[in-house]
Design an enzyme around this catalytic site. Structure first.
Site, PDB file in Angstrom:
ATOM      1  N   TYR A   1       0.638  -0.980  -0.289  1.00  0.00           N
ATOM      2  CA  TYR A   1      -0.221   0.238  -0.191  1.00  0.00           C
ATOM      3  C   TYR A   1       1.198   1.697  -0.199  1.00  0.00           C
ATOM      4  CZ  TYR A   1      -4.343   2.412   0.848  1.00  0.00           C
ATOM      5  OH  TYR A   1      -5.457   2.929   0.022  1.00  0.00           O
TER       6      TYR A   1
ATOM      7  N   ASN B   1       0.072  15.389   4.944  1.00  0.00           N
ATOM      8  CA  ASN B   1       0.671  14.257   4.337  1.00  0.00           C
ATOM      9  C   ASN B   1       1.683  14.500   2.820  1.00  0.00           C
ATOM     10  OD1 ASN B   1       0.432  12.467   6.066  1.00  0.00           O
ATOM     11  ND2 ASN B   1      -2.144  11.750   5.277  1.00  0.00           N
TER      12      ASN B   1
ATOM     13  N   ARG C   1      -8.463  11.183  -8.075  1.00  0.00           N
ATOM     14  CA  ARG C   1      -7.783  11.416  -6.590  1.00  0.00           C
ATOM     15  C   ARG C   1      -7.046  10.820  -6.010  1.00  0.00           C
ATOM     16  NH1 ARG C   1      -8.880  12.847  -0.932  1.00  0.00           N
ATOM     17  NH2 ARG C   1      -7.748  10.872  -1.193  1.00  0.00           N
TER      18      ARG C   1
ATOM     19  N   ASP D   1     -13.680   6.023   2.383  1.00  0.00           N
ATOM     20  CA  ASP D   1     -12.783   5.231   3.457  1.00  0.00           C
ATOM     21  C   ASP D   1     -12.228   6.946   4.058  1.00  0.00           C
ATOM     22  OD1 ASP D   1     -11.029   4.162   6.147  1.00  0.00           O
ATOM     23  OD2 ASP D   1      -9.444   4.826   4.570  1.00  0.00           O
ATOM     24  N   ASP D   2     -11.968   7.523   2.721  1.00  0.00           N
ATOM     25  CA  ASP D   2     -11.585   8.878   2.613  1.00  0.00           C
ATOM     26  C   ASP D   2     -11.853  10.084   3.658  1.00  0.00           C
ATOM     27  OD1 ASP D   2      -9.492   7.811   0.400  1.00  0.00           O
ATOM     28  OD2 ASP D   2     -11.012   8.617  -0.509  1.00  0.00           O
TER      29      ASP D   2
ATOM     30  N   LYS E   1      -5.658  -2.462  -1.280  1.00  0.00           N
ATOM     31  CA  LYS E   1      -6.528  -1.414   0.045  1.00  0.00           C
ATOM     32  C   LYS E   1      -7.229  -2.926   0.649  1.00  0.00           C
ATOM     33  CE  LYS E   1      -8.471   2.416   2.238  1.00  0.00           C
ATOM     34  NZ  LYS E   1      -8.159   3.150   1.802  1.00  0.00           N
TER      35      LYS E   1
ATOM     36  N   GLU F   1     -13.696   4.871  -3.063  1.00  0.00           N
ATOM     37  CA  GLU F   1     -11.829   5.597  -2.954  1.00  0.00           C
ATOM     38  C   GLU F   1     -11.709   6.142  -3.706  1.00  0.00           C
ATOM     39  OE1 GLU F   1      -9.845   4.168  -0.311  1.00  0.00           O
ATOM     40  OE2 GLU F   1      -8.653   4.874  -0.312  1.00  0.00           O
ATOM     41  N   ASP F   2     -10.784   7.061  -3.330  1.00  0.00           N
ATOM     42  CA  ASP F   2      -9.936   7.908  -3.546  1.00  0.00           C
ATOM     43  C   ASP F   2     -10.524   9.173  -4.906  1.00  0.00           C
ATOM     44  OD1 ASP F   2      -8.050   7.900  -2.335  1.00  0.00           O
ATOM     45  OD2 ASP F   2      -6.577   6.908  -3.131  1.00  0.00           O
TER      46      ASP F   2
HETATM   47  P1  NAI Z   1      -8.120  20.605   1.559  1.00  0.00           P
HETATM   48  O1  NAI Z   1      -7.471  21.460   0.055  1.00  0.00           O
HETATM   49  O2  NAI Z   1      -9.728  20.114   1.033  1.00  0.00           O
HETATM   50  O3  NAI Z   1      -8.265  21.459   2.077  1.00  0.00           O
HETATM   51  C1  NAI Z   1      -6.904  22.433   2.746  1.00  0.00           C
HETATM   52  C2  NAI Z   1      -7.422  23.241   3.501  1.00  0.00           C
HETATM   53  O4  NAI Z   1      -6.049  24.176   4.031  1.00  0.00           O
HETATM   54  C3  NAI Z   1      -8.755  24.788   3.029  1.00  0.00           C
HETATM   55  O5  NAI Z   1      -9.483  24.586   3.768  1.00  0.00           O
HETATM   56  C4  NAI Z   1      -7.457  26.125   3.062  1.00  0.00           C
HETATM   57  O6  NAI Z   1      -7.768  27.096   3.006  1.00  0.00           O
HETATM   58  C5  NAI Z   1      -6.206  25.494   4.040  1.00  0.00           C
HETATM   59  N1  NAI Z   1      -4.872  26.309   3.728  1.00  0.00           N
HETATM   60  C6  NAI Z   1      -3.989  26.166   2.977  1.00  0.00           C
HETATM   61  N2  NAI Z   1      -3.137  26.960   2.726  1.00  0.00           N
HETATM   62  C7  NAI Z   1      -3.470  27.737   4.385  1.00  0.00           C
HETATM   63  C8  NAI Z   1      -2.728  28.594   5.688  1.00  0.00           C
HETATM   64  N3  NAI Z   1      -1.129  28.889   5.020  1.00  0.00           N
HETATM   65  N4  NAI Z   1      -3.022  28.993   6.104  1.00  0.00           N
HETATM   66  C9  NAI Z   1      -4.050  27.748   6.364  1.00  0.00           C
HETATM   67  N5  NAI Z   1      -5.645  27.198   6.187  1.00  0.00           N
HETATM   68  C10 NAI Z   1      -4.751  27.345   5.222  1.00  0.00           C
HETATM   69  O7  NAI Z   1      -7.433  19.286   1.400  1.00  0.00           O
HETATM   70  P2  NAI Z   1      -8.052  18.103   2.569  1.00  0.00           P
HETATM   71  O8  NAI Z   1      -8.025  17.699   1.220  1.00  0.00           O
HETATM   72  O9  NAI Z   1      -8.878  18.719   3.369  1.00  0.00           O
HETATM   73  O10 NAI Z   1      -6.615  17.547   3.259  1.00  0.00           O
HETATM   74  C11 NAI Z   1      -5.432  18.475   4.346  1.00  0.00           C
HETATM   75  C12 NAI Z   1      -4.457  17.590   4.379  1.00  0.00           C
HETATM   76  O11 NAI Z   1      -5.062  16.647   5.331  1.00  0.00           O
HETATM   77  C13 NAI Z   1      -3.648  16.886   3.470  1.00  0.00           C
HETATM   78  O12 NAI Z   1      -1.784  17.004   3.421  1.00  0.00           O
HETATM   79  C14 NAI Z   1      -4.042  15.872   3.339  1.00  0.00           C
HETATM   80  O13 NAI Z   1      -2.829  14.191   3.079  1.00  0.00           O
HETATM   81  C15 NAI Z   1      -4.148  15.753   5.032  1.00  0.00           C
HETATM   82  N6  NAI Z   1      -4.843  14.727   5.729  1.00  0.00           N
HETATM   83  C16 NAI Z   1      -4.697  12.987   6.894  1.00  0.00           C
HETATM   84  C17 NAI Z   1      -5.160  12.108   7.058  1.00  0.00           C
HETATM   85  C18 NAI Z   1      -4.145  11.735   7.838  1.00  0.00           C
HETATM   86  O14 NAI Z   1      -3.206  11.676   8.199  1.00  0.00           O
HETATM   87  N7  NAI Z   1      -4.876  10.833   8.206  1.00  0.00           N
HETATM   88  C19 NAI Z   1      -6.717  12.247   6.568  1.00  0.00           C
HETATM   89  C20 NAI Z   1      -7.021  13.533   5.647  1.00  0.00           C
HETATM   90  C21 NAI Z   1      -6.153  14.773   5.235  1.00  0.00           C
END
Ligand code: NAI
Length: 543
Positions: free
Chosen positions: A96, A400, A149, A261-262, A167, A238-239
């Protein structure tokens, strides 16, 4: 249980379900007509596992290991799972993330054998026919992507198939969902990845993505075909791109057994981290206030599940949501701002604040959760601000990969003077800060989705609810030992994932029975039910 497939001889060695390789006994070799087709001395499954480990050790490259293991899966399924289950934590990064990402990117160039079902939109009107070509008739678990995605890698078109395959391997290896009941599917509606469209080796439809009504009609046809052919199955999306993932989940979640799951698994593993953290701080969930950095799909998904969990502990949903505040690129989400529909429940009445550290001072959260995709925003000022207010501040940089983490484990522990309760989206190695040893936890969805799959399969659940994800989060956290908590680790060790998953599956299954969501009668001992249904990689007698 014996396998009765009515085949003998050479064919047995070519079928991954019947092939035992050198593990066919002398007696089997004679009665099944494979004597002489193998080196003469029978070996045990354990010897075969050891031989695979030796062969893998000769390969220096993870993609090569991935390909080697794919071949093994196509050759001898029992041995493949026995190898994976011999060291699930070690094999996860190969079958994975992150290796599956590279394999999906290079899918068209490294492709050598098909697995699962491809459903192209060019087969509109014939989806049921395509799905009925799958040889297994009792499918219980489907992981499906449309490739738009893939992880953080974007639109990989039909190459996204690597993800459902990988997965599902984890559903089996980490929670014992029987592999013959699992079906990986890729829906091909085209790709907007120009490089793929120009690549002569690309294997998917050469057209841009179908959008809007025709897309949703095709998804509808797919869902209907699955219901007819595999009525006991659960569909895990998924994705998909968020713009499709959210409406698809909303449309089907109350009609069929399905989840994403996402969205839901991610929120659940973050909530599990919070329950784990509360075991260290000895506080209750309803005493908490979280400030999210980021207000995208991850932030709102996690904030909503935390709110629902708080509501289950006595707050009104509105009160609970007001304790989960969001801060994005334009500052604090206040009611005076123009917001997207999914953000509105978390907007608060407040004067605008443009600095995250200032927002911490004003709102006094007990924890900060980073889902912004921007590294280093949990800087010294931010961590000192939250540490000033809390004896044990919760600091979860979840973006991430590691290069985007809002802070490192070392920064969180150093700037909080060793008081942070830390977990991250990508792993950080154990470290010593101020003479104290810490083992940072990783909020990996693998603590949730395999167990959810096992519980849904074992109970033949009718629906998958958010409450089931809250139960799962609790069940993950309750397994963290005091020795782990003492070094700051708030998730169970990944090396014990199978035991952990079976416990989580049992707790989810209890909830499924309690809420009338099962399609089988409640057994006396639910953990027995889960244990009995769990796949064990052992050769079966062939009649
Ligand atoms: P997204 O693109 O939908 O949201 C990003 C958010 O961050 C937006 O609201 C944006 O306005 C904000 N942002 C961007 N630059 C900023 C700044 N300088 N200051 C403040 N806010 C800022 O992305 P999504 O899908 O919500 O994912 C976000 C991150 O979370 C990714 O890196 C993803 O890998 C991580 N993630 C980790 C998980 C885990 O570890 N289990 C699970 C889901 C997501």
């Amino acid at each position: 249980m014996a396998l009765n497939i009515g085949t003998k001889g050479y064919e047995l060695l070519r079928n991954p379900h019947t092939n035992k390789g050198t593990a066919f006994s002398d007696e089997e070799r004679r009665s099944l007509g494979v004597e002489g087709l193998l080196p003469p001395v029978p070996t045990s499954l354990d010897h075969q596992i050891a031989r695979i480990h030796t062969q893998l050790a000769m390969l220096n490259d993870d993609l090569q290991k991935y390909l080697f293991l794919s071949d093994l899966q196509a050759r001898n399924e029992t041995l493949y799972y026995a190898v994976l289950m011999s060291d699930p934590a070690g094999f996860m990064p190969i079958v994975y993330t992150p290796t599956v990402g590279e394999a999906s990117q290079k899918f068209d160039h490294i492709f050598h054998a098909a697995r699962g079902v491809y459903v192209p939109i060019s087969a509109r009107g014939r989806v049921k026919q395509l799905l009925s070509n799958w040889p297994e008739k009792d499918v219980r678990f489907i992981v499906v992507t449309d490739g738009e995605r893939i992880l953080g890698l974007g639109d990989l078109g039909v190459g996204g198939m690597g993800i459902p395959i990988g997965k599902l391997a984890l559903y089996t290896a980490c929670a014992g969902v029987p592999p013959e009941l699992c079906l990986p599917i890729t829906i091909d509606v085209g790709t907007n990845n120009a490089a793929l469209l120009e690549d002569p080796l690309y294997l998917g439809l050469r057209q841009s993505r179908v959008r809007g009504e025709p897309y949703y009609a095709f998804i509808d046809e797919f869902v209907e075909a699955v219901q007819v052919l595999f009525p006991k199955s659960c569909i895990q999306w998924e994705d998909f791109a968020n713009s499709n993932a959210i409406p698809i989940l909303a449309k089907y979640r109350d009609r069929i057994c399905t989840y994403n799951d996402d969205i839901q698994g991610t929120a659940s593993v973050a909530l599990a981290g919070i329950y784990g953290a509360l075991r260290i701080s000895r506080q209750t969930l309803t005493d908490q206030r979280f400030l999210f950095l980021g207000a995208g799909s991850a932030a709102t998904g996690i904030a909503e599940l935390i709110s629902q969990a708080m509501a289950m502990e006595g707050l009104t949903l509105q009160e609970a949501r007001s304790r989960n505040n969001l801060f994005d690129i334009n500052g604090l989400l206040t009611s005076s701002r123009t917001l997207m529909d999914f953000q509105k429940p978390f907007a608060i009445e407040h004067t605008p604040i443009g600095s995250f550290a200032e927002a911490i001072k004003a709102l006094r959260p007990t924890g900060i959760i980073g889902v912004s995709t921007v590294p280093k925003l949990f800087n010294q000022k931010v961590i000192e601000a939250i540490s000033e207010i809390n004896e044990r501040p919760i600091i979860f940089p979840y973006s991430n990969p590691t290069s985007r983490s809002e802070c490192t484990a070392e920064e969180a522990y150093t700037w909080s003077k060793g008081r942070a309760i830390f977990a991250s989206g990508s792993p950080f190695p154990p470290l010593t800060v101020g003479g104290k040893h810490f083992v940072p936890g990783q909020g990996n969805n693998v603590y949730i989705f395999p167990a959810m799959g096992m519980a849904v399969y074992a109970t033949e659940a009718k629906r998958v609810t958010d409450e089931m994800f809250i139960v799962a989060a609790n069940a993950v956290a309750e397994q963290v030992g005091q020795d782990s908590l003492d070094v700051g680790l708030i998730y169970p060790p990944q090396s014990k994932i199978l035991t952990a998953s079976l416990h989580v599956a049992t707790r989810i299954a209890e909830h499924i029975f309690d809420h009338g969501l099962a399609r089988i009668a409640r057994p006396e001992d639910i953990s027995h039910l889960i244990g009995n249904k769990a796949y064990v990689p052992a050769y079966r007698r062939i009649d």
